[in-house]
Design a protein around this motif. Sequence first.
Motif, PDB file in Angstrom:
ATOM      1  N   LEU A  53      16.339  39.897   5.321  1.00  0.00           N
ATOM      2  CA  LEU A  53      16.018  40.065   3.899  1.00  0.00           C
ATOM      3  C   LEU A  53      15.316  41.399   3.660  1.00  0.00           C
ATOM      4  N   ILE A  54      14.378  41.746   4.539  1.00  0.00           N
ATOM      5  CA  ILE A  54      13.702  43.032   4.409  1.00  0.00           C
ATOM      6  C   ILE A  54      14.682  44.171   4.628  1.00  0.00           C
ATOM      7  N   GLN A  55      15.541  44.018   5.618  1.00  0.00           N
ATOM      8  CA  GLN A  55      16.454  45.109   5.962  1.00  0.00           C
ATOM      9  C   GLN A  55      17.550  45.287   4.920  1.00  0.00           C
ATOM     10  N   ILE A 249      13.879  39.040  -2.775  1.00  0.00           N
ATOM     11  CA  ILE A 249      14.575  38.044  -3.600  1.00  0.00           C
ATOM     12  C   ILE A 249      15.987  38.531  -3.934  1.00  0.00           C
ATOM     13  N   ARG A 250      16.112  39.804  -4.276  1.00  0.00           N
ATOM     14  CA  ARG A 250      17.440  40.367  -4.533  1.00  0.00           C
ATOM     15  C   ARG A 250      18.290  40.326  -3.262  1.00  0.00           C
ATOM     16  N   ASN A 293      14.823  32.636   3.836  1.00  0.00           N
ATOM     17  CA  ASN A 293      14.479  32.369   2.450  1.00  0.00           C
ATOM     18  C   ASN A 293      13.069  32.914   2.207  1.00  0.00           C
ATOM     19  N   PRO A 294      12.871  33.710   1.154  1.00  0.00           N
ATOM     20  CA  PRO A 294      11.521  34.255   0.905  1.00  0.00           C
ATOM     21  C   PRO A 294      10.557  33.268   0.269  1.00  0.00           C
ATOM     22  N   ASP A 295      11.038  32.076  -0.139  1.00  0.00           N
ATOM     23  CA  ASP A 295      10.152  31.102  -0.768  1.00  0.00           C
ATOM     24  C   ASP A 295       9.029  30.711   0.193  1.00  0.00           C
ATOM     25  N   SER A 331       5.431  34.966  -9.542  1.00  0.00           N
ATOM     26  CA  SER A 331       5.470  36.071 -10.496  1.00  0.00           C
ATOM     27  C   SER A 331       6.668  36.980 -10.233  1.00  0.00           C
ATOM     28  N   ALA A 332       6.919  37.271  -8.949  1.00  0.00           N
ATOM     29  CA  ALA A 332       8.062  38.118  -8.592  1.00  0.00           C
ATOM     30  C   ALA A 332       9.380  37.473  -9.020  1.00  0.00           C
TER      31      ALA A 332
END
Length: 368
Positions: A53-55, A249-250, A293-295, A331-332
């Motif tokens: 996700l970061i990459q 998230i994107r 998943n970033p959640d 918020s994000a």
Amino acid sequence: MENKKQSIAKQSFLNAAILVLAIALFGCNEKTASDGFYSFNIAVTANKVVNPLIQIAEEKGYFKEYKFKPNYTTLEMIGTPEALVAGKLDAAYEQIIPPISYGAQGADVKIFAGTLSGGMEVVAKKADAEFLRNPANWKGKTIGVIHLSTAEMVSKAALGNNYGYKVGEDLNYRIIDGYPSISSAVAKGTLDIGLISSEYLEAARSIGLELVFHLTNLQKDYVCCRQYAFGPSFEKNKDAYKAYLKGQIRAYKDYITNPDESIRSLARLTGEDIDYIARYIYAKDSNGDRSYNPDPNYNGVLSIYEILTGWNYIESHARLDEFFNIEVYASALTEIIKEFPEDNFYRDMWKYFLENDNKFPGFDYKEI
């Protein structure tokens, strides 16, 4: 009990000198680069595919879109918590046990997002595998785990809550040093069941073991690695962390909805082989049903925290919410939904958030 305390003392880790060092040597300045971008130090491992996700967020330009510039510091996971607590890092991700242990003992950290779920396999001898595919048949069995691993905590919680097993009465756990040693003990018959990382599955098969099922069969979507921050940096620079999460998230949407392009994106960034990336990220049959998943998944982390404190692995009266934050992620995601109001994917992410973080004290978020 004494062994548990000794082990947690070795792995958990908090001492006053580090905290004093953190306060004395490292400020919590605004995390902005000279060009007006947000920027902070993020720990990564030497593995080229460190966190898709970061990459993906970096390669696809999502971080740039939200004026965030990551500054990566390569560290071995074993030294990451100490560096973060000392303020040398602003964010990191790893198995959930270290940040929970530090936070419970008073270190100034904040768990604020998710990374990885799954990734663990249940193995047994071929002759036993079919019978053991029903956990109702596990009574009286001996299970090999690495001490204070996510697999130990998740399996104890799931087997107790879903099957009524009592560890020490209905089941026996044996602590083994390393996944190859777990597999070897199962093959020799000194263990009935082994919980190993998916990276060791082929080696286990080579000595006659068989996959019983992914650990996600016991506990769907269980939490593993989480993202956590140096507390003073997080509190001072929430907009920077929000930009960091908006990029992820994107990227999460790309990871789920466009795997082919996500694989190519990771290959462009890392130079890694496309087939390797496809297997590592997407081949659930061989990667332990791994997913990203970033959640934050507060509810899932809470179940592990309750096992750690209930079994006295951690002696603490701290509440998990004291070192956990869901507000910045919420918020994000809310801002992303406003940016893409017609995109139901992000609204589905919000539904997931409502279902998996609603045990956070004072939770009052509503459907969008």
